[in-house]
Design a protein around this motif. Structure first.
Motif, PDB file in Angstrom:
ATOM      1  N   ILE A  57       0.807  -1.222   0.000  1.00  0.00           N
ATOM      2  CA  ILE A  57       0.000   0.000   0.000  1.00  0.00           C
ATOM      3  C   ILE A  57       0.839   1.271   0.000  1.00  0.00           C
ATOM      4  N   ARG A  58       2.145   1.149   0.195  1.00  0.00           N
ATOM      5  CA  ARG A  58       3.003   2.341   0.237  1.00  0.00           C
ATOM      6  C   ARG A  58       2.884   3.210  -1.007  1.00  0.00           C
ATOM      7  N   PRO A  59       2.932   2.655  -2.229  1.00  0.00           N
ATOM      8  CA  PRO A  59       2.804   3.527  -3.403  1.00  0.00           C
ATOM      9  C   PRO A  59       1.487   4.298  -3.425  1.00  0.00           C
ATOM     10  N   PHE A  60       0.427   3.652  -3.018  1.00  0.00           N
ATOM     11  CA  PHE A  60      -0.867   4.320  -2.989  1.00  0.00           C
ATOM     12  C   PHE A  60      -0.873   5.440  -1.951  1.00  0.00           C
ATOM     13  N   CYS A  61      -0.384   5.132  -0.764  1.00  0.00           N
ATOM     14  CA  CYS A  61      -0.415   6.125   0.321  1.00  0.00           C
ATOM     15  C   CYS A  61       0.491   7.311   0.033  1.00  0.00           C
ATOM     16  N   SER A 117      -8.425  12.303  -5.793  1.00  0.00           N
ATOM     17  CA  SER A 117      -8.285  11.299  -4.736  1.00  0.00           C
ATOM     18  C   SER A 117      -8.846  11.775  -3.413  1.00  0.00           C
ATOM     19  N   ASP A 118      -9.168  13.054  -3.327  1.00  0.00           N
ATOM     20  CA  ASP A 118      -9.680  13.564  -2.063  1.00  0.00           C
ATOM     21  C   ASP A 118     -11.200  13.412  -1.945  1.00  0.00           C
ATOM     22  N   THR A 119     -11.809  12.688  -2.875  1.00  0.00           N
ATOM     23  CA  THR A 119     -13.245  12.441  -2.810  1.00  0.00           C
ATOM     24  C   THR A 119     -13.493  10.950  -2.633  1.00  0.00           C
ATOM     25  N   VAL A 120     -14.677  10.606  -2.174  1.00  0.00           N
ATOM     26  CA  VAL A 120     -15.026   9.191  -2.008  1.00  0.00           C
ATOM     27  C   VAL A 120     -14.990   8.485  -3.357  1.00  0.00           C
ATOM     28  N   GLY A 121     -15.531   9.138  -4.387  1.00  0.00           N
ATOM     29  CA  GLY A 121     -15.514   8.543  -5.730  1.00  0.00           C
ATOM     30  C   GLY A 121     -14.096   8.337  -6.236  1.00  0.00           C
ATOM     31  N   GLY A 122     -13.232   9.305  -5.988  1.00  0.00           N
ATOM     32  CA  GLY A 122     -11.835   9.178  -6.408  1.00  0.00           C
ATOM     33  C   GLY A 122     -11.125   8.058  -5.680  1.00  0.00           C
ATOM     34  N   ALA A 123     -11.412   7.927  -4.402  1.00  0.00           N
ATOM     35  CA  ALA A 123     -10.807   6.842  -3.629  1.00  0.00           C
ATOM     36  C   ALA A 123     -11.282   5.486  -4.135  1.00  0.00           C
ATOM     37  N   LYS A 124     -12.565   5.383  -4.462  1.00  0.00           N
ATOM     38  CA  LYS A 124     -13.087   4.116  -5.002  1.00  0.00           C
ATOM     39  C   LYS A 124     -12.453   3.794  -6.350  1.00  0.00           C
ATOM     40  N   ALA A 125     -12.282   4.821  -7.178  1.00  0.00           N
ATOM     41  CA  ALA A 125     -11.650   4.607  -8.486  1.00  0.00           C
ATOM     42  C   ALA A 125     -10.206   4.141  -8.315  1.00  0.00           C
ATOM     43  N   SER A 126      -9.489   4.758  -7.387  1.00  0.00           N
ATOM     44  CA  SER A 126      -8.114   4.351  -7.122  1.00  0.00           C
ATOM     45  C   SER A 126      -8.068   2.904  -6.638  1.00  0.00           C
ATOM     46  N   ALA A 127      -8.987   2.551  -5.748  1.00  0.00           N
ATOM     47  CA  ALA A 127      -9.026   1.187  -5.229  1.00  0.00           C
ATOM     48  C   ALA A 127      -9.328   0.184  -6.336  1.00  0.00           C
ATOM     49  N   MET A 128     -10.181   0.591  -7.278  1.00  0.00           N
ATOM     50  CA  MET A 128     -10.528  -0.306  -8.380  1.00  0.00           C
ATOM     51  C   MET A 128      -9.321  -0.572  -9.274  1.00  0.00           C
ATOM     52  N   VAL A 129      -8.397   0.356  -9.335  1.00  0.00           N
ATOM     53  CA  VAL A 129      -7.186   0.152 -10.124  1.00  0.00           C
ATOM     54  C   VAL A 129      -6.152  -0.620  -9.319  1.00  0.00           C
ATOM     55  N   PHE A 130      -5.955  -0.225  -8.070  1.00  0.00           N
ATOM     56  CA  PHE A 130      -4.919  -0.851  -7.256  1.00  0.00           C
ATOM     57  C   PHE A 130      -5.239  -2.280  -6.874  1.00  0.00           C
ATOM     58  N   SER A 131      -6.488  -2.582  -6.593  1.00  0.00           N
ATOM     59  CA  SER A 131      -6.848  -3.910  -6.117  1.00  0.00           C
ATOM     60  C   SER A 131      -6.427  -5.029  -7.071  1.00  0.00           C
ATOM     61  N   PRO A 132      -6.780  -4.963  -8.359  1.00  0.00           N
ATOM     62  CA  PRO A 132      -6.340  -6.050  -9.240  1.00  0.00           C
ATOM     63  C   PRO A 132      -4.822  -6.074  -9.439  1.00  0.00           C
ATOM     64  N   MET A 133      -4.189  -4.911  -9.413  1.00  0.00           N
ATOM     65  CA  MET A 133      -2.732  -4.885  -9.588  1.00  0.00           C
ATOM     66  C   MET A 133      -2.029  -5.559  -8.406  1.00  0.00           C
ATOM     67  N   LEU A 134      -2.494  -5.279  -7.201  1.00  0.00           N
ATOM     68  CA  LEU A 134      -1.890  -5.899  -6.023  1.00  0.00           C
ATOM     69  C   LEU A 134      -2.264  -7.373  -5.920  1.00  0.00           C
ATOM     70  N   THR A 135      -3.438  -7.731  -6.426  1.00  0.00           N
ATOM     71  CA  THR A 135      -3.807  -9.145  -6.471  1.00  0.00           C
ATOM     72  C   THR A 135      -2.877  -9.887  -7.419  1.00  0.00           C
TER      73      THR A 135
END
Length: 124
Positions: free
Chosen positions: A58-62, A71-89
């Motif tokens: 999670i360091r690169p994301f943080c 990224s400072d919005t809930v929608g932006g955070a969800k979008a970021s998570a949607m990209v990071f989750s499969p990459m980290l998986t």
């Protein structure tokens, strides 16, 4: 397990002798309150002793989130998570993320909109 049990017994014996508001008292209290989670790795072999792998993932994301627009919005955070989750998986499954993404982006257009795509997940 015997070492952890001995440590827990020691904590329980010494906790009443330590001032609760002191730094040591707070450390004792935290350890005793979190004992279930701190000792879980000995009962479940899938759990690591530490969370270094997660912290590293999670360091690169943080460290980057302040640089990303929206990224400072809930929608932006969800979008970021949607990209990071499969990459980290991918990383967790020893799958090269770029190759996986290329495969998925080539394969998805050939599938029906309601098709089962679970075979495209990184762990499959």
């Amino acid at each position: 397990m015997p070492l952890l049990e001995a440590f827990k017994k020691w904590l329980d014996e010494k906790a009443p002798l330590v001032l609760p508001e002191s730094l040591l008292g707070k450390a004792f209290s935290y350890t005793r309150n979190q004992w279930e989670y701190l000792s879980r790795y000995v009962t479940d072999g899938r759990v690591a002793v530490d969370n270094n792998a997660t912290e590293r993932d999670i360091r690169p994301f943080c460290t980057s989130r302040k640089s990303w627009m929206f990224s400072d919005t809930v929608g932006g955070a969800k979008a970021s998570a949607m990209v990071f989750s499969p990459m980290l998986t991918c990383r967790a499954c020893d799958v090269e993320p770029y190759a996986w993404l290329l495969h998925v982006l080539k394969e998805l257009p050939q599938r029906a909109p309601d098709a089962d795509v679970t075979d495209l997940l990184p762990f499959n």
